[in-house]
Design a protein around this motif. Structure first.
Motif, PDB file in Angstrom:
ATOM      1  N   ARG A  43       0.917  -1.166  -0.018  1.00 50.43           N
ATOM      2  CA  ARG A  43       0.155   0.112  -0.055  1.00 50.43           C
ATOM      3  C   ARG A  43       0.963   1.281   0.070  1.00 50.43           C
ATOM      4  O   ARG A  43       1.842   1.285   0.817  1.00 50.43           O
ATOM      5  CB  ARG A  43      -0.992  -0.167   1.076  1.00 50.43           C
ATOM      6  CG  ARG A  43      -1.954  -1.166   1.168  1.00 50.43           C
ATOM      7  CD  ARG A  43      -2.986  -1.112   2.345  1.00 50.43           C
ATOM      8  NE  ARG A  43      -3.683   0.067   2.513  1.00 50.43           N
ATOM      9  CZ  ARG A  43      -4.561   0.540   1.707  1.00 50.43           C
ATOM     10  NH1 ARG A  43      -5.112  -0.056   0.682  1.00 50.43           N
ATOM     11  NH2 ARG A  43      -5.163   1.738   2.125  1.00 50.43           N
ATOM     12  N   MET A  44       0.371   2.095  -0.940  1.00 46.71           N
ATOM     13  CA  MET A  44       1.493   3.214  -1.010  1.00 46.71           C
ATOM     14  C   MET A  44       0.367   4.532  -1.291  1.00 46.71           C
ATOM     15  O   MET A  44      -0.590   4.353  -2.037  1.00 46.71           O
ATOM     16  CB  MET A  44       2.351   3.263  -2.081  1.00 46.71           C
ATOM     17  CG  MET A  44       1.979   2.851  -3.280  1.00 46.71           C
ATOM     18  SD  MET A  44       3.137   2.938  -4.712  1.00 46.71           S
ATOM     19  CE  MET A  44       3.425   4.385  -5.093  1.00 46.71           C
ATOM     20  N   PRO A  45       0.759   5.715  -1.048  1.00 47.34           N
ATOM     21  CA  PRO A  45      -0.081   6.935  -1.325  1.00 47.34           C
ATOM     22  C   PRO A  45      -0.009   7.156  -2.799  1.00 47.34           C
ATOM     23  O   PRO A  45       1.097   7.028  -3.305  1.00 47.34           O
ATOM     24  CB  PRO A  45       0.449   8.128  -0.559  1.00 47.34           C
ATOM     25  CG  PRO A  45       1.970   7.804   0.011  1.00 47.34           C
ATOM     26  CD  PRO A  45       1.822   6.254  -0.049  1.00 47.34           C
ATOM     27  N   GLN A  48      -0.272  11.564  -6.991  1.00 48.11           N
ATOM     28  CA  GLN A  48      -0.740  13.103  -7.187  1.00 48.11           C
ATOM     29  C   GLN A  48      -2.061  13.462  -5.929  1.00 48.11           C
ATOM     30  O   GLN A  48      -1.989  14.410  -5.463  1.00 48.11           O
ATOM     31  CB  GLN A  48      -1.251  13.172  -8.550  1.00 48.11           C
ATOM     32  CG  GLN A  48      -1.796  14.605  -8.866  1.00 48.11           C
ATOM     33  CD  GLN A  48      -2.327  14.765 -10.226  1.00 48.11           C
ATOM     34  OE1 GLN A  48      -2.292  14.020 -11.117  1.00 48.11           O
ATOM     35  NE2 GLN A  48      -2.940  15.855 -10.335  1.00 48.11           N
ATOM     36  N   TYR A  49      -2.688  12.349  -5.823  1.00 49.50           N
ATOM     37  CA  TYR A  49      -3.799  12.653  -5.055  1.00 49.50           C
ATOM     38  C   TYR A  49      -3.770  12.292  -3.583  1.00 49.50           C
ATOM     39  O   TYR A  49      -4.540  12.743  -2.593  1.00 49.50           O
ATOM     40  CB  TYR A  49      -5.087  11.831  -5.681  1.00 49.50           C
ATOM     41  CG  TYR A  49      -5.415  12.525  -7.108  1.00 49.50           C
ATOM     42  CD1 TYR A  49      -5.907  13.850  -7.071  1.00 49.50           C
ATOM     43  CD2 TYR A  49      -5.216  11.529  -7.999  1.00 49.50           C
ATOM     44  CE1 TYR A  49      -6.105  14.090  -8.428  1.00 49.50           C
ATOM     45  CE2 TYR A  49      -5.506  12.082  -9.368  1.00 49.50           C
ATOM     46  CZ  TYR A  49      -5.919  13.381  -9.537  1.00 49.50           C
ATOM     47  OH  TYR A  49      -6.022  13.676 -10.915  1.00 49.50           O
ATOM     48  N   GLY A  50      -2.767  11.369  -3.113  1.00 49.13           N
ATOM     49  CA  GLY A  50      -2.506  11.013  -1.723  1.00 49.13           C
ATOM     50  C   GLY A  50      -3.183  10.007  -1.318  1.00 49.13           C
ATOM     51  O   GLY A  50      -2.938   9.416  -0.076  1.00 49.13           O
ATOM     52  N   LYS A  51      -4.492   9.516  -1.901  1.00 46.93           N
ATOM     53  CA  LYS A  51      -5.115   8.598  -1.607  1.00 46.93           C
ATOM     54  C   LYS A  51      -4.274   7.166  -1.512  1.00 46.93           C
ATOM     55  O   LYS A  51      -3.245   6.882  -2.380  1.00 46.93           O
ATOM     56  CB  LYS A  51      -6.323   8.448  -2.226  1.00 46.93           C
ATOM     57  CG  LYS A  51      -7.401   7.286  -1.909  1.00 46.93           C
ATOM     58  CD  LYS A  51      -8.428   7.152  -3.068  1.00 46.93           C
ATOM     59  CE  LYS A  51      -9.288   5.951  -2.516  1.00 46.93           C
ATOM     60  NZ  LYS A  51     -10.626   5.773  -3.350  1.00 46.93           N
ATOM     61  N   MET A  52      -4.602   6.522  -0.569  1.00 50.00           N
ATOM     62  CA  MET A  52      -3.616   4.929  -0.402  1.00 50.00           C
ATOM     63  C   MET A  52      -4.188   4.251  -1.449  1.00 50.00           C
ATOM     64  O   MET A  52      -5.520   3.863  -1.444  1.00 50.00           O
ATOM     65  CB  MET A  52      -4.123   4.397   0.905  1.00 50.00           C
ATOM     66  CG  MET A  52      -3.219   5.282   2.009  1.00 50.00           C
ATOM     67  SD  MET A  52      -1.494   5.262   1.773  1.00 50.00           S
ATOM     68  CE  MET A  52      -0.997   3.686   2.518  1.00 50.00           C
TER      69      MET A  52
END
Length: 98
Positions: A43-45, A48-52
């Motif tokens: 799992r990574m952000p 661009q949007y920061g969502k996981m």
């Protein structure tokens, strides 16, 4: 002089062996003989949007005893190339499937 080089080469070889990559993943296929397909999730952000977001990779791993079954959580370790696609081997079965 040559003896010193051989000694240092064997020492670095031993440290290389301990520095192999180790991953934990889920067995998604055990249809092949002595081979399992392991799904590695990370799992990574989003850049661009920061969502996981979940990134998935499937690796083929050598399983000498055919002991890993579908749904098992296994630990795999990097090894020399064993076939065209197989570069990993099963070290241990962390958790059996229910």
């Amino acid at each position: 002089m040559a003896e010193m080089n051989n000694a240092s080469a064997t020492q670095t070889g031993a440290s290389d062996r301990t520095a192999r990559k180790v991953r934990t993943g889920l067995v998604v296929s055990d249809k092949m003989d002595k081979t399992v397909v392991v799904r590695i999730d990370r799992r990574m952000p989003h850049p661009q949007y920061g969502k996981m977001v979940t990134r998935t990779r499937k690796l083929k791993a050598h399983d000498e005893e055919n002991s890993a079954k579908l749904g098992d959580l296994v630990r795999i370790m990097e090894t020399r190339p064993l076939s065209k696609d197989k570069r990993w081997r099963v070290v241990e079965i962390v958790e059996r499937a229910r």
